[in-house]
Design a protein around this motif. Structure first.
Motif, PDB file in Angstrom:
ATOM      1  N   MET A 296      30.159  38.519  49.988  1.00 35.68           N
ATOM      2  CA  MET A 296      31.025  38.835  50.940  1.00 35.68           C
ATOM      3  C   MET A 296      31.406  40.328  50.899  1.00 35.68           C
ATOM      4  O   MET A 296      31.574  40.885  49.700  1.00 35.68           O
ATOM      5  CB  MET A 296      32.243  37.978  50.649  1.00 35.68           C
ATOM      6  CG  MET A 296      33.566  38.206  51.226  1.00 35.68           C
ATOM      7  SD  MET A 296      34.727  37.009  50.867  1.00 35.68           S
ATOM      8  CE  MET A 296      34.841  36.918  49.072  1.00 35.68           C
ATOM      9  N   ASP A 297      31.589  40.793  52.139  1.00 39.22           N
ATOM     10  CA  ASP A 297      31.912  42.181  52.258  1.00 39.22           C
ATOM     11  C   ASP A 297      33.486  42.440  52.239  1.00 39.22           C
ATOM     12  O   ASP A 297      34.161  41.514  53.071  1.00 39.22           O
ATOM     13  CB  ASP A 297      31.270  42.878  53.515  1.00 39.22           C
ATOM     14  CG  ASP A 297      29.833  43.028  53.423  1.00 39.22           C
ATOM     15  OD1 ASP A 297      29.415  43.213  52.315  1.00 39.22           O
ATOM     16  OD2 ASP A 297      29.106  43.325  54.222  1.00 39.22           O
TER      17      ASP A 297
ATOM     18  N   THR B 216      33.438  50.089  51.706  1.00 35.93           N
ATOM     19  CA  THR B 216      33.190  48.602  51.679  1.00 35.93           C
ATOM     20  C   THR B 216      32.431  48.086  50.716  1.00 35.93           C
ATOM     21  O   THR B 216      31.421  48.969  50.322  1.00 35.93           O
ATOM     22  CB  THR B 216      32.535  48.595  53.277  1.00 35.93           C
ATOM     23  OG1 THR B 216      33.190  48.915  54.202  1.00 35.93           O
ATOM     24  CG2 THR B 216      32.257  47.046  53.493  1.00 35.93           C
TER      25      THR B 216
ATOM     26  N   THR C 214      30.323  44.838  48.723  1.00 37.55           N
ATOM     27  CA  THR C 214      29.926  43.404  48.648  1.00 37.55           C
ATOM     28  C   THR C 214      30.108  42.937  47.288  1.00 37.55           C
ATOM     29  O   THR C 214      29.839  43.722  46.126  1.00 37.55           O
ATOM     30  CB  THR C 214      28.384  43.497  48.918  1.00 37.55           C
ATOM     31  OG1 THR C 214      28.060  44.049  50.337  1.00 37.55           O
ATOM     32  CG2 THR C 214      27.725  42.060  48.992  1.00 37.55           C
TER      33      THR C 214
ATOM     34  N   ALA D  63      35.726  36.958  53.844  1.00 34.39           N
ATOM     35  CA  ALA D  63      34.772  38.228  54.244  1.00 34.39           C
ATOM     36  C   ALA D  63      35.444  38.727  55.264  1.00 34.39           C
ATOM     37  O   ALA D  63      36.122  38.460  56.266  1.00 34.39           O
ATOM     38  CB  ALA D  63      33.635  37.199  54.866  1.00 34.39           C
TER      39      ALA D  63
END
Length: 85
Positions: A1-2, A21, A23, A72
């Protein structure tokens, strides 16, 4: 999930960036777990986001607690408490 990260004031200065950002693995499901995940990256993350450090957090521009669930693509912001007069 980012997860989209935003950093403000002294946190931004310590990390040298206003955003990122990342993950995250499946077991990172809360804002508190995200903070621990970032601290585990080592310096300067471990210093800027240390557990004993007074920080405020927001998820999708709403103040939140470490128990707040992530989704997400959400935006999580870290910043120091603000005082004023």
């Amino acid at each position: 999930m980012d997860i989209n990260l935003k950093f403000f004031a002294s946190v931004r200065e310590a990390l040298g960036t206003s955003g990122d950002t990342v993950t995250v693995p499946e077991d990172v499901r809360t804002v508190g777990a995200l903070r621990a995940f970032l601290v585990a990256r080592g310096a300067p993350w471990s210093e800027a986001l240390a557990e004993g450090r007074a920080l405020r957090m927001a998820c999708n521009q709403l103040m939140c607690t470490p128990e707040t669930q992530l989704s997400a693509g959400c935006e999580v912001a870290f910043f120091p408490p603000v005082t004023g007069g």
